[in-house]
Motif scaffolding. Sequence first.
Motif, PDB file in Angstrom:
ATOM      1  N   ARG A  44      64.418  10.134  12.043  1.00 33.41           N
ATOM      2  CA  ARG A  44      63.757   9.864  10.762  1.00 33.41           C
ATOM      3  C   ARG A  44      62.528  10.749  10.721  1.00 33.41           C
ATOM      4  NH1 ARG A  44      63.308   3.683   8.839  1.00 33.41           N
ATOM      5  NH2 ARG A  44      63.055   4.660   6.822  1.00 33.41           N
ATOM      6  N   PRO A  45      62.427  11.644   9.751  1.00 31.46           N
ATOM      7  CA  PRO A  45      61.247  12.503   9.675  1.00 31.46           C
ATOM      8  C   PRO A  45      59.962  11.670   9.602  1.00 31.46           C
ATOM      9  CG  PRO A  45      62.942  13.257   8.162  1.00 31.46           C
ATOM     10  CD  PRO A  45      63.387  11.924   8.685  1.00 31.46           C
ATOM     11  N   CYS A  46      58.939  12.121  10.301  1.00 33.73           N
ATOM     12  CA  CYS A  46      57.638  11.442  10.259  1.00 33.73           C
ATOM     13  C   CYS A  46      56.546  12.474  10.496  1.00 33.73           C
ATOM     14  CB  CYS A  46      57.550  10.317  11.286  1.00 33.73           C
ATOM     15  SG  CYS A  46      57.564  10.870  12.996  1.00 33.73           S
ATOM     16  N   GLY A  47      55.368  12.171  10.021  1.00 34.83           N
ATOM     17  CA  GLY A  47      54.247  13.091  10.172  1.00 34.83           C
ATOM     18  C   GLY A  47      53.278  12.694  11.262  1.00 34.83           C
ATOM     19  N   GLY A  48      53.606  11.633  12.001  1.00 37.00           N
ATOM     20  CA  GLY A  48      52.712  11.176  13.053  1.00 37.00           C
ATOM     21  C   GLY A  48      53.264   9.958  13.758  1.00 37.00           C
ATOM     22  N   PHE A  49      52.465   9.402  14.638  1.00 38.06           N
ATOM     23  CA  PHE A  49      52.840   8.240  15.441  1.00 38.06           C
ATOM     24  C   PHE A  49      52.969   7.019  14.535  1.00 38.06           C
ATOM     25  CE2 PHE A  49      51.608   4.640  18.201  1.00 38.06           C
ATOM     26  CZ  PHE A  49      52.569   4.768  19.184  1.00 38.06           C
ATOM     27  N   ILE A  50      54.142   6.377  14.556  1.00 36.16           N
ATOM     28  CA  ILE A  50      54.376   5.192  13.726  1.00 36.16           C
ATOM     29  C   ILE A  50      54.844   4.017  14.585  1.00 36.16           C
ATOM     30  CG2 ILE A  50      54.790   6.396  11.553  1.00 36.16           C
ATOM     31  CD1 ILE A  50      57.801   6.243  12.121  1.00 36.16           C
ATOM     32  N   GLY A  51      54.401   3.997  15.829  1.00 38.30           N
ATOM     33  CA  GLY A  51      54.792   2.953  16.763  1.00 38.30           C
ATOM     34  C   GLY A  51      55.536   3.536  17.949  1.00 38.30           C
ATOM     35  N   GLU A  52      55.522   2.809  19.054  1.00 27.05           N
ATOM     36  CA  GLU A  52      56.161   3.304  20.263  1.00 27.05           C
ATOM     37  C   GLU A  52      57.635   3.588  20.033  1.00 27.05           C
ATOM     38  OE1 GLU A  52      55.283   0.599  23.473  1.00 27.05           O
ATOM     39  OE2 GLU A  52      53.264   1.411  23.667  1.00 27.05           O
ATOM     40  N   LEU A  66      60.080  19.284  22.056  1.00 29.96           N
ATOM     41  CA  LEU A  66      60.175  18.296  23.130  1.00 29.96           C
ATOM     42  C   LEU A  66      60.667  16.961  22.596  1.00 29.96           C
ATOM     43  CD1 LEU A  66      56.555  19.099  23.841  1.00 29.96           C
ATOM     44  CD2 LEU A  66      58.176  19.472  25.647  1.00 29.96           C
ATOM     45  N   LEU A  67      61.555  16.323  23.323  1.00 29.56           N
ATOM     46  CA  LEU A  67      61.946  14.952  23.029  1.00 29.56           C
ATOM     47  C   LEU A  67      61.258  14.091  24.077  1.00 29.56           C
ATOM     48  CD1 LEU A  67      63.836  13.303  21.125  1.00 29.56           C
ATOM     49  CD2 LEU A  67      65.443  13.252  23.037  1.00 29.56           C
ATOM     50  N   ARG A  68      60.371  13.207  23.637  1.00 28.04           N
ATOM     51  CA  ARG A  68      59.585  12.394  24.569  1.00 28.04           C
ATOM     52  C   ARG A  68      59.416  10.986  24.033  1.00 28.04           C
ATOM     53  NH1 ARG A  68      60.440  16.307  27.149  1.00 28.04           N
ATOM     54  NH2 ARG A  68      59.010  17.580  28.346  1.00 28.04           N
ATOM     55  N   ARG A  69      59.331  10.046  24.963  1.00 24.51           N
ATOM     56  CA  ARG A  69      58.968   8.674  24.625  1.00 24.51           C
ATOM     57  C   ARG A  69      57.446   8.667  24.457  1.00 24.51           C
ATOM     58  NH1 ARG A  69      62.071   4.684  24.980  1.00 24.51           N
ATOM     59  NH2 ARG A  69      63.512   5.771  26.356  1.00 24.51           N
ATOM     60  N   VAL A  70      56.946   8.152  23.343  1.00 25.03           N
ATOM     61  CA  VAL A  70      55.507   8.104  23.093  1.00 25.03           C
ATOM     62  C   VAL A  70      55.080   6.644  23.143  1.00 25.03           C
ATOM     63  CG1 VAL A  70      53.623   8.717  21.523  1.00 25.03           C
ATOM     64  CG2 VAL A  70      55.645  10.192  21.666  1.00 25.03           C
ATOM     65  N   CYS A  71      54.149   6.351  24.068  1.00 24.19           N
ATOM     66  CA  CYS A  71      53.675   4.991  24.300  1.00 24.19           C
ATOM     67  C   CYS A  71      52.162   4.949  24.206  1.00 24.19           C
ATOM     68  CB  CYS A  71      54.071   4.520  25.702  1.00 24.19           C
ATOM     69  SG  CYS A  71      55.814   4.631  26.062  1.00 24.19           S
ATOM     70  N   LEU A  72      51.646   3.790  23.859  1.00 30.23           N
ATOM     71  CA  LEU A  72      50.205   3.586  23.883  1.00 30.23           C
ATOM     72  C   LEU A  72      49.737   3.549  25.333  1.00 30.23           C
ATOM     73  CD1 LEU A  72      49.964   0.784  21.184  1.00 30.23           C
ATOM     74  CD2 LEU A  72      49.267   3.170  20.927  1.00 30.23           C
ATOM     75  N   SER A  73      48.547   4.102  25.606  1.00 26.66           N
ATOM     76  CA  SER A  73      47.973   4.062  26.949  1.00 26.66           C
ATOM     77  C   SER A  73      46.476   3.797  26.815  1.00 26.66           C
ATOM     78  CB  SER A  73      48.218   5.375  27.694  1.00 26.66           C
ATOM     79  OG  SER A  73      47.418   6.412  27.162  1.00 26.66           O
ATOM     80  N   VAL A  80      56.120  10.409  27.672  1.00 31.35           N
ATOM     81  CA  VAL A  80      56.883   9.998  28.849  1.00 31.35           C
ATOM     82  C   VAL A  80      58.248  10.673  28.863  1.00 31.35           C
ATOM     83  CG1 VAL A  80      57.945   8.009  30.014  1.00 31.35           C
ATOM     84  CG2 VAL A  80      55.740   7.745  28.848  1.00 31.35           C
ATOM     85  N   CYS A  81      58.604  11.217  30.021  1.00 24.95           N
ATOM     86  CA  CYS A  81      59.967  11.674  30.280  1.00 24.95           C
ATOM     87  C   CYS A  81      60.668  10.538  31.001  1.00 24.95           C
ATOM     88  CB  CYS A  81      59.967  12.904  31.175  1.00 24.95           C
ATOM     89  SG  CYS A  81      59.268  14.371  30.424  1.00 24.95           S
ATOM     90  N   ASP A  82      61.830  10.127  30.532  1.00 20.18           N
ATOM     91  CA  ASP A  82      62.570   9.068  31.223  1.00 20.18           C
ATOM     92  C   ASP A  82      63.054   9.537  32.588  1.00 20.18           C
ATOM     93  OD1 ASP A  82      62.096   7.523  29.004  1.00 20.18           O
ATOM     94  OD2 ASP A  82      64.180   7.407  28.357  1.00 20.18           O
ATOM     95  N   ASN A  83      63.309  10.827  32.739  1.00 23.70           N
ATOM     96  CA  ASN A  83      63.737  11.403  34.010  1.00 23.70           C
ATOM     97  C   ASN A  83      62.514  11.502  34.929  1.00 23.70           C
ATOM     98  OD1 ASN A  83      64.663  13.005  36.116  1.00 23.70           O
ATOM     99  ND2 ASN A  83      65.926  14.275  34.790  1.00 23.70           N
ATOM    100  N   PRO A  84      62.531  10.804  36.080  1.00 27.26           N
ATOM    101  CA  PRO A  84      61.350  10.768  36.946  1.00 27.26           C
ATOM    102  C   PRO A  84      60.985  12.090  37.606  1.00 27.26           C
ATOM    103  CG  PRO A  84      63.203   9.666  38.009  1.00 27.26           C
ATOM    104  CD  PRO A  84      63.642  10.000  36.605  1.00 27.26           C
ATOM    105  N   ILE A  85      61.829  13.114  37.512  1.00 25.77           N
ATOM    106  CA  ILE A  85      61.445  14.397  38.122  1.00 25.77           C
ATOM    107  C   ILE A  85      60.405  15.147  37.282  1.00 25.77           C
ATOM    108  CG2 ILE A  85      63.645  14.608  39.338  1.00 25.77           C
ATOM    109  CD1 ILE A  85      64.391  16.877  37.372  1.00 25.77           C
ATOM    110  N   TYR A  86      60.189  14.699  36.051  1.00 26.47           N
ATOM    111  CA  TYR A  86      59.179  15.307  35.179  1.00 26.47           C
ATOM    112  C   TYR A  86      57.977  14.376  35.081  1.00 26.47           C
ATOM    113  CZ  TYR A  86      63.114  18.219  33.799  1.00 26.47           C
ATOM    114  OH  TYR A  86      64.184  19.070  33.815  1.00 26.47           O
ATOM    115  N   ARG A  87      56.799  14.964  34.968  1.00 23.08           N
ATOM    116  CA  ARG A  87      55.582  14.142  34.908  1.00 23.08           C
ATOM    117  C   ARG A  87      55.274  13.734  33.473  1.00 23.08           C
ATOM    118  NH1 ARG A  87      51.005  16.893  33.267  1.00 23.08           N
ATOM    119  NH2 ARG A  87      51.284  19.131  33.078  1.00 23.08           N
ATOM    120  N   ASP A  88      54.627  12.581  33.346  1.00 21.87           N
ATOM    121  CA  ASP A  88      54.175  12.097  32.047  1.00 21.87           C
ATOM    122  C   ASP A  88      52.832  12.743  31.726  1.00 21.87           C
ATOM    123  OD1 ASP A  88      56.400  10.466  32.199  1.00 21.87           O
ATOM    124  OD2 ASP A  88      55.260   8.703  32.824  1.00 21.87           O
ATOM    125  N   ILE A  89      52.477  12.757  30.454  1.00 22.21           N
ATOM    126  CA  ILE A  89      51.209  13.359  30.020  1.00 22.21           C
ATOM    127  C   ILE A  89      50.428  12.325  29.222  1.00 22.21           C
ATOM    128  CG2 ILE A  89      50.148  15.190  28.643  1.00 22.21           C
ATOM    129  CD1 ILE A  89      52.795  16.773  28.996  1.00 22.21           C
TER     130      ILE A  89
END
Length: 120
Positions: A44-52, A66-73, A80-89
């Motif tokens: 769904r097109p979006c212009g910004g963060f609209i929830g995790e 990039l395809l990434r999981r975006v979570c509040l921190s 977040v990368c679901d694959n643990p070989i990549y680091r989160d930012i």
Amino acid sequence: MKQAVFSTPALPVADFCGVSLHTYTLESDCMLPTFHVGDTVGLRPCGGFIGEGVYLLQSLDTGAILLRRVCLSLKGLRLVCDNPIYRDIDLRTEELYRHFRFIGKTALQCRFFEQVEAVQ
């Protein structure tokens, strides 16, 4: 670090269950085991963060997709990368918007399997 790359431009899927979606085909293992190489995601097109959730982002610095999981921190937002070989930012929210553009939030995942014929 290997980046998620999408080989096809946005392909609009007109009015899927009343929602306008765009599709992308994943060529990276960064989101294994949730998404596999070759999976097609509906966004769904979006212009910004609209929830995790899982978002397609574009780096404003390099143009990488990039395809990434975006979570509040505690710092702001975490990519977040679901694959643990990549680091989160972890980024402050304003840093995220300075360096990335939100393209869409995933709404659909399709995986195609090869047809295997039975051996008799």
